[in-house]
Design a protein around this motif. Structure first.
Motif, mmCIF file in Angstrom:
data_model
loop_
_atom_site.group_PDB
_atom_site.id
_atom_site.type_symbol
_atom_site.label_atom_id
_atom_site.label_comp_id
_atom_site.label_asym_id
_atom_site.label_seq_id
_atom_site.Cartn_x
_atom_site.Cartn_y
_atom_site.Cartn_z
ATOM 1 N N LEU A 30 -2.467 10.406 -7.023
ATOM 2 C CA LEU A 30 -2.841 9.010 -7.202
ATOM 3 C C LEU A 30 -1.804 8.283 -8.059
ATOM 4 C CD1 LEU A 30 -5.234 7.238 -6.313
ATOM 5 C CD2 LEU A 30 -6.256 7.652 -8.535
ATOM 6 N N VAL A 65 -4.871 -3.578 -8.868
ATOM 7 C CA VAL A 65 -4.620 -2.240 -8.327
ATOM 8 C C VAL A 65 -5.944 -1.648 -7.859
ATOM 9 C CG1 VAL A 65 -3.722 0.066 -8.809
ATOM 10 C CG2 VAL A 65 -2.700 -1.931 -9.951
ATOM 11 N N VAL A 84 0.308 5.012 -6.987
ATOM 12 C CA VAL A 84 0.269 3.787 -7.791
ATOM 13 C C VAL A 84 1.681 3.357 -8.182
ATOM 14 C CG1 VAL A 84 -0.429 2.810 -10.015
ATOM 15 C CG2 VAL A 84 -2.066 4.146 -8.670
ATOM 16 N N CYS A 141 -3.363 3.810 -2.582
ATOM 17 C CA CYS A 141 -3.339 2.736 -3.560
ATOM 18 C C CYS A 141 -2.886 1.436 -2.899
ATOM 19 C CB CYS A 141 -2.387 3.089 -4.710
ATOM 20 S SG CYS A 141 -2.154 1.758 -5.896
ATOM 21 N N SER A 191 -11.399 1.523 -8.928
ATOM 22 C CA SER A 191 -11.432 2.839 -8.286
ATOM 23 C C SER A 191 -12.560 2.863 -7.271
ATOM 24 C CB SER A 191 -11.649 3.941 -9.326
ATOM 25 O OG SER A 191 -11.956 5.165 -8.684
ATOM 26 N N VAL A 234 -3.792 4.306 -14.790
ATOM 27 C CA VAL A 234 -3.129 3.252 -14.031
ATOM 28 C C VAL A 234 -2.462 2.263 -14.979
ATOM 29 C CG1 VAL A 234 -3.465 1.360 -12.398
ATOM 30 C CG2 VAL A 234 -4.698 3.511 -12.084
ATOM 31 N N THR A 241 -7.550 1.833 -5.995
ATOM 32 C CA THR A 241 -7.196 3.221 -5.697
ATOM 33 C C THR A 241 -8.324 3.952 -4.986
ATOM 34 O OG1 THR A 241 -8.034 4.111 -7.797
ATOM 35 C CG2 THR A 241 -5.759 3.297 -7.770
ATOM 36 N N GLU A 281 0.840 -1.190 0.000
ATOM 37 C CA GLU A 281 0.000 0.000 0.000
ATOM 38 C C GLU A 281 0.878 1.244 0.000
ATOM 39 O OE1 GLU A 281 -2.885 -0.033 3.122
ATOM 40 O OE2 GLU A 281 -3.808 -1.921 2.454
#
Length: 335
Positions: free
Chosen positions: A120, A102, A124, A50, A63, A87, A104, A11
């Motif tokens: 963001l 992933v 990521v 993330c 998301s 992403v 977010t 994370e």
């Protein structure tokens, strides 16, 4: 890179930012035409989050803000998935094609002008690199996310948002030919935090300043563009000096100059609501400036130390909401 089935979860969080002066100049090569260009901003604790998990089949992106999901057998199948495409471009830049999930979440709404998508992106990239064993220091991380975001939005992007997210604190980003230097300003974060407010304009953000039009205007030597950018550059240098020299009472005049030049550059950065916020702040000795490309979203307001309550009362009396935040000194954190 196919990651197989080795399971790992990482994370990361990264702060958003308030740009105080010198935005737009951080787009290459605009700053090359304005020697001594600097962008001044500060990170705030509205952080992006993330989580990257490896050891999964294919690629999955989710998301939590928009409740949108995209999945495919590899990154190629994700490209073209709207805002989730960003992403995918970051994963590809890091050589990750499949075997990853992933998730977010951002603490700022889309269009706030606080650099939410950039924060963001930093989160990521930081989490994905750590999850796959790739080393990314601050100097190699920001070009990855800058280029991925440019691929996603199809226009040139600046660098200030990424650097605030990576480093945290109050920054002077010096934009010199051949080099980019990040200076953590020797100012008093507590005084900056005391002086600075975020005000919601209650107007949907629509990017009143078009970076591509400014880009073309500078290259074509449009006098309005070149002169406005020169004034923004001068105001940003003065902002940096005022903060370093603890001249916080001088900031409203500098912020007002920067905003005036920005409106000459692109009148759409302001609106009747933003003008009302500026008038309310000025009535008590403060000043206001749009965040990001303007046109709506958040507005930064500066109050001379000792006058915050009066400026805040004037802004509220004008019908606007002040949004709570704290300065963020931590920058990117990966766990």
């Amino acid at each position: 890179m196919r990651l197989g089935f080795r399971k790992k979860a990482v994370e990361a969080t990264a702060p958003t930012r308030i740009d105080l002066a010198g935005g737009t100049l951080d787009i290459w090569p605009l700053y090359l035409f304005h020697p001594g260009a600097v962008t001044v901003n500060c990170a705030i604790d509205r952080r992006a989050w993330c989580r990257v998990e490896t050891g999964v089949e294919g690629v999955r992106i989710e998301s939590r803000d928009t409740l949108r999901k995209a999945e495919g057998k590899d990154v190629t199948e994700i490209l073209g998935a709207g805002e989730l495409e960003l992403v995918a471009f970051i994963l590809r830049a890091l050589g990750i094609e499949s075997g990853v999930k992933v998730t977010t979440q951002s603490k700022v709404p889309s269009g706030s002008g606080l650099g939410g998508s950039s924060a963001l992106s930093v989160a990521v990239a930081g989490a994905a690199a750590a999850a796959t064993g790739r080393s990314l220091d601050s100097d190699t991380l920001w070009p990855v996310v800058r280029d991925a975001e440019a691929q996603a939005i199809k226009v040139p992007t600046g660098v200030q948002d990424y650097l605030a997210s990576i480093h945290g604190g109050v920054l002077g980003i010096h934009l010199d030919p051949g080099t980019l230097r990040v200076e953590k300003l020797a100012t008093d974060p507590a005084r900056v935090e005391e002086s600075l407010m975020l005000v919601d304009s209650a107007v949907a953000h629509f990017s009143g300043l078009n970076n591509w039009e400014v880009f073309k205007g500078q290259i074509e030597r449009n006098p309005n563009v070149t002169e406005s950018l020169a004034e923004i550059a001068a105001a940003a240098r003065d902002m940096r000096d005022a903060l370093v020299e603890h001249r916080y009472a001088d900031v409203p005049a500098i912020m007002t100059r920067e905003m005036a030049a920005r409106k000459r550059l692109a009148p759409g950065v302001s609106s009747p609501e933003i003008e009302r916020i500026a008038e309310a702040a000025a009535s008590e000795g403060g000043a206001a400036k749009v965040c990001g490309a303007g046109g709506g979203g958040m507005v930064s307001v500066w109050a001379v130390p000792g006058t915050r309550d009066k400026v805040a009362a004037a802004v509220r009396a004008a019908g606007f909401k002040i949004v709570d935040f704290r300065l963020d000194l931590r920058g990117l954190e990966v766990d």
